[in-house]
Scaffold this active site. Structure first.
Site, PDB file in Angstrom:
ATOM      1  N   TYR A  56       0.852  -1.200   0.000  1.00 46.47           N
ATOM      2  CA  TYR A  56       0.000   0.000   0.000  1.00 46.47           C
ATOM      3  C   TYR A  56       0.878   1.237   0.000  1.00 46.47           C
ATOM      4  O   TYR A  56       1.797   1.347   0.810  1.00 46.47           O
ATOM      5  CB  TYR A  56      -0.906   0.020   1.237  1.00 46.47           C
ATOM      6  N   GLU A  58      -0.421   4.801  -0.618  1.00 44.34           N
ATOM      7  CA  GLU A  58      -1.162   6.046  -0.858  1.00 44.34           C
ATOM      8  C   GLU A  58      -0.254   7.254  -0.689  1.00 44.34           C
ATOM      9  O   GLU A  58       0.514   7.323   0.272  1.00 44.34           O
ATOM     10  CB  GLU A  58      -2.331   6.186   0.120  1.00 44.34           C
ATOM     11  N   ASP A 207      -5.382  13.695 -25.436  1.00 43.22           N
ATOM     12  CA  ASP A 207      -5.502  12.294 -25.032  1.00 43.22           C
ATOM     13  C   ASP A 207      -4.738  11.459 -26.059  1.00 43.22           C
ATOM     14  O   ASP A 207      -5.226  11.211 -27.159  1.00 43.22           O
ATOM     15  CB  ASP A 207      -6.989  11.916 -24.981  1.00 43.22           C
ATOM     16  N   THR A 233      -2.724   5.891 -22.214  1.00 35.80           N
ATOM     17  CA  THR A 233      -2.656   4.561 -21.619  1.00 35.80           C
ATOM     18  C   THR A 233      -1.287   4.001 -21.954  1.00 35.80           C
ATOM     19  O   THR A 233      -0.660   4.390 -22.941  1.00 35.80           O
ATOM     20  CB  THR A 233      -3.753   3.638 -22.165  1.00 35.80           C
ATOM     21  N   LYS A 236      -1.233   0.344 -25.124  1.00 38.43           N
ATOM     22  CA  LYS A 236      -1.617   0.248 -26.540  1.00 38.43           C
ATOM     23  C   LYS A 236      -0.336   0.236 -27.376  1.00 38.43           C
ATOM     24  O   LYS A 236       0.448  -0.690 -27.262  1.00 38.43           O
ATOM     25  CB  LYS A 236      -2.561   1.388 -26.909  1.00 38.43           C
ATOM     26  N   ARG A 242      -1.276  -2.730 -18.591  1.00 36.71           N
ATOM     27  CA  ARG A 242      -2.527  -1.976 -18.618  1.00 36.71           C
ATOM     28  C   ARG A 242      -2.451  -0.858 -17.586  1.00 36.71           C
ATOM     29  O   ARG A 242      -2.126  -1.108 -16.427  1.00 36.71           O
ATOM     30  CB  ARG A 242      -3.719  -2.880 -18.260  1.00 36.71           C
TER      31      ARG A 242
HETATM   32  N1  DSN Z   1     -11.043   0.711 -25.265  1.00 36.16           N
HETATM   33  C1  DSN Z   1     -10.028   1.550 -25.844  1.00 36.16           C
HETATM   34  C2  DSN Z   1      -9.865   1.304 -27.279  1.00 36.16           C
HETATM   35  O1  DSN Z   1     -10.067   0.169 -27.689  1.00 36.16           O
HETATM   36  O2  DSN Z   1      -9.514   2.196 -28.024  1.00 36.16           O
HETATM   37  C3  DSN Z   1     -10.283   2.970 -25.574  1.00 36.16           C
HETATM   38  O3  DSN Z   1     -10.461   3.127 -24.230  1.00 36.16           O
END
Ligand code: DSN
Length: 426
Positions: A56, A58, A207, A233, A236, A242
């Site tokens: 933990y 925080e 974004d 994110t 990707k 993730r």
């Molecule tokens: N779910 C993601 C995507 O596939 O682009 C976006 O959050």
């Protein structure tokens, strides 16, 4: 089944071990064409599976609410330094559990409930957290949406309508202007957004969930330093675990950090933050630039070959890792849902997607979204993209012919065997 990846589970919990082994088998023997997915390295997986999951933490490095955080501090500091160096940022927050919480944190930190935010429509390529009425973002803030220009014969339409962004910004005076998409196969230049934001005194958020790895690899313009805040994110095109991250200038650092913790989240996932640190290092290597370039080449090859199969490409082509297909040109009656399910049965994994001005619902759709990040990681190149397009054509001309789908499934298995993303794992 994977002995190395499921390890102790094999004897302690064979049920879960079996499921994980089957998932590994699925990932290895079917084609992964979901544009937002990738194959992480064994090092990223090792960090994610580490004992930091027990901790933990925080707070932030040096200012935690619990004891015993010496190594959590070290790993989080390392992740922050690496990601700042990777993108050239002044400040980084690596705690967001996901892109959705990263985006929400920006709104929470830099706007008040009810404030106006200008962002892209979900049904033209935006994201749920860009103000969809079913998302907490749309329920809490007053979103005004822009979209893309109309389609045209020349393939120069379906581009982000910057004139509309400017007009809406002048009229609505938003607190925040959001750039960024989830289904858009073109480069997004951050500069025009910056000019519009400056003209109306708005904060500019980019974004970068989809292009983050392309930015790190130098094949997409870097919004860091142009936008006030960049969210993304890590799983990707960036090929990490993730999770999410936020980069910003010092001016907004305190507000962003406070919005993530204690505003939105409790304890950070330090094991995932360790894996983010690993991924940020991997993305800073020269090989990653080569990877990003090959992702684009493969997307172009896939788009060209699919166009020859009779599919209309939304925007007429691709400049990034995505290919968006309008199925209606191929078969007026074929929906995205039927196409996705038939492709799944043939071992080709992708997702249905609405296309601009889609007459069908988001659950049915007239489009498919494809992406090349994962299979490029697995080593596939332009020849394999041509093969995949032909296999897709066969499936989608024969969606009710289970024999043909089974034959394609076997060809897919053969193709995947030559491009195993985890060759050292049994
Ligand atoms: N779910 C993601 C995507 O596939 O682009 C976006 O959050």
């Amino acid at each position: 089944m994977s002995v190395e990846m499921t390890g102790p589970l094999l004897s302690s919990d064979p049920e879960v071990a079996r499921i994980l082994g089957d998932e590994l088998d699925r990932q290895r023997t079917t084609l992964q064409l979901i544009a937002s997915e990738n194959f992480t390295s064994p090092s990223v997986i090792a960090a994610t599976a580490s004992v930091l999951t027990n901790k933990y933490s925080e707070g932030y490095p040096g200012r935690r609410y619990y004891g015993g955080n010496i190594f959590a501090d070290e790993v989080e500091d390392l992740a922050r330094e690496r990601v700042k160096a990777l993108f050239g940022a002044e400040h980084a927050n690596v705690q967001p559990h996901a892109g959705a919480s990263a985006n929400l944190a920006v709104y929470l930190g830099l706007a008040e409930a009810g404030d106006t935010i200008l962002a892209m429509r979900l049904d033209q390529g935006g994201h749920l957290t860009h103000g969809s009425p079913v998302s907490i973002t749309g329920k809490t803030y007053r979103f005004v949406s822009y979209g893309v220009t109309p389609a045209n014969e020349e393939g120069t339409g379906e581009r982000i309508d910057l004139d509309l962004v400017r007009d809406l910004a002048r009229r609505e005076r938003p607190r925040i202007i959001v750039a960024g998409t989830t289904a858009y196969a073109r480069i997004i230049d951050p500069k025009p957004y910056r000019e519009i934001a400056d003209e109306v005194g708005a904060i500019f958020m980019f974004d970068a969930a989809h292009p983050a790895g392309l930015i790190a690899g130098g094949v997409h313009p870097n919004p860091v330093g142009v936008a006030d805040v960049v969210t993304f994110t890590t799983h990707k095109t960036l090929r990490g675990p993730r999770g999410g991250a936020i980069l910003c200038n010092q001016e907004h650092a305190k507000a962003i950090d406070g919005a993530i913790f204690p505003g939105l989240q409790g304890g950070p996932l330090e094991h995932v933050i360790a894996a983010k640190a690993v991924a940020f290092r991997e993305a800073s290597q020269p090989e990653f630039r080569d990877y990003a370039q090959r992702v684009l080449e493969n997307a172009r090859a896939l788009a060209d070959a699919l166009s020859k199969e009779g599919f209309r490409l939304v925007t007429g082509g691709t400049e990034n890792h995505q290919v968006i297909l309008d199925l209606r040109s191929f078969d007026e009656g074929l929906t995205g849902k039927v196409a996705q399910e038939a492709l799944d049965r043939a071992g080709i994994t992708c997702n249905r997607n609405q296309i601009p001005d889609d007459p069908r619902s988001p659950f049915v759709t007239s489009g498919l979204r494809l992406g090349t990040p994962a299979e490029t990681t697995a080593g596939m190149g332009v020849n394999e993209m041509a093969t995949i397009a032909k296999l897709m054509g066969r499936v989608l001309r024969n969606v009710e012919d289970e024999g043909e789908l089974a034959r394609v499934r076997e060809e897919v298995r053969g193709l995947c065997q030559a491009f195993d993303p985890y060759p050292d794992t049994k």
